[in-house]
Design a protein around this motif. Structure first.
Motif, PDB file in Angstrom:
ATOM      1  N   MET A  67       0.831  -1.196   0.000  1.00 33.19           N
ATOM      2  CA  MET A  67       0.000   0.000   0.000  1.00 33.19           C
ATOM      3  C   MET A  67       0.873   1.257   0.000  1.00 33.19           C
ATOM      4  SD  MET A  67      -1.161   2.588   2.273  1.00 33.19           S
ATOM      5  CE  MET A  67      -0.954   1.897   3.893  1.00 33.19           C
ATOM      6  N   LEU A  68       1.915   1.273   0.822  1.00 32.84           N
ATOM      7  CA  LEU A  68       2.804   2.430   0.884  1.00 32.84           C
ATOM      8  C   LEU A  68       3.590   2.602  -0.415  1.00 32.84           C
ATOM      9  CD1 LEU A  68       4.084   2.085   4.559  1.00 32.84           C
ATOM     10  CD2 LEU A  68       2.436   3.761   3.670  1.00 32.84           C
ATOM     11  N   ALA A  70       2.540   1.857  -3.343  1.00 32.87           N
ATOM     12  CA  ALA A  70       1.604   2.399  -4.336  1.00 32.87           C
ATOM     13  C   ALA A  70       1.448   3.915  -4.191  1.00 32.87           C
ATOM     14  CB  ALA A  70       0.245   1.718  -4.208  1.00 32.87           C
ATOM     15  N   ARG A  71       1.696   4.409  -2.989  1.00 26.78           N
ATOM     16  CA  ARG A  71       1.548   5.847  -2.702  1.00 26.78           C
ATOM     17  C   ARG A  71       2.844   6.636  -2.869  1.00 26.78           C
ATOM     18  NH1 ARG A  71      -1.904   6.137   2.905  1.00 26.78           N
ATOM     19  NH2 ARG A  71      -3.816   5.186   2.110  1.00 26.78           N
ATOM     20  N   SER A  72       4.002   5.952  -2.791  1.00 25.62           N
ATOM     21  CA  SER A  72       5.282   6.668  -2.782  1.00 25.62           C
ATOM     22  C   SER A  72       6.370   5.856  -3.477  1.00 25.62           C
ATOM     23  CB  SER A  72       5.708   6.941  -1.335  1.00 25.62           C
ATOM     24  OG  SER A  72       7.020   7.439  -1.285  1.00 25.62           O
TER      25      SER A  72
END
Length: 132
Positions: A67-68, A70-72
């Motif tokens: 998830m992280l 995918a964001r950064s």
């Protein structure tokens, strides 16, 4: 917290540390590598501060890491957080550069400066550094 006495780690203290450094998003707990705890402790002692660290991230489950990522773009696919070998830390009384300098002085693992996010990554992997 005292987690080591006379050359011996205290199992109850390590269990408490593992719980504290769990993935708070999934509540998954993993054993945190004692070498990482040692680096965190040594670096903290070098800061000369009595202020505790603020833990930004300790263990990360594969789900949280994905998830992280995918964001950064700054999140490694094979992050040492997945292994319980890393911590992202902040202190109000010390700058990112001061914390990173203390961690680097330990010559014991990876040190990442994340100045814009105001934290330092410490891990027990190979000695290396990144960020500014």
């Amino acid at each position: 917290m005292i987690y080591w006495i006379e050359g011996e780690y205290i199992p109850e203290a390590l269990k408490e540390i593992n719980h504290f450094m769990r993935d708070w998003r999934t509540d998954d707990v993993k054993n945190i590598d004692a070498r990482t705890i040692d680096i965190m402790t040594a670096a903290h002692n070098l800061t000369g501060s009595s202020e505790p660290y603020m833990l930004i991230s300790g263990y990360r489950s594969p789900k949280t890491n994905a998830m992280l990522r995918a964001r950064s773009s700054g999140v490694a696919k094979k992050s040492r957080h997945l292994l319980g070998e890393a911590a992202d830390l902040h202190m109000n009384s010390r700058s990112v550069n001061q914390l990173a300098k203390a961690a680097s002085a330990c010559r014991a693992g990876g040190v990442g400066r994340y100045t814009s996010s105001s934290f330092v990554h410490m891990d027990c992997g190979p000695v290396r550094s990144w960020g500014s």
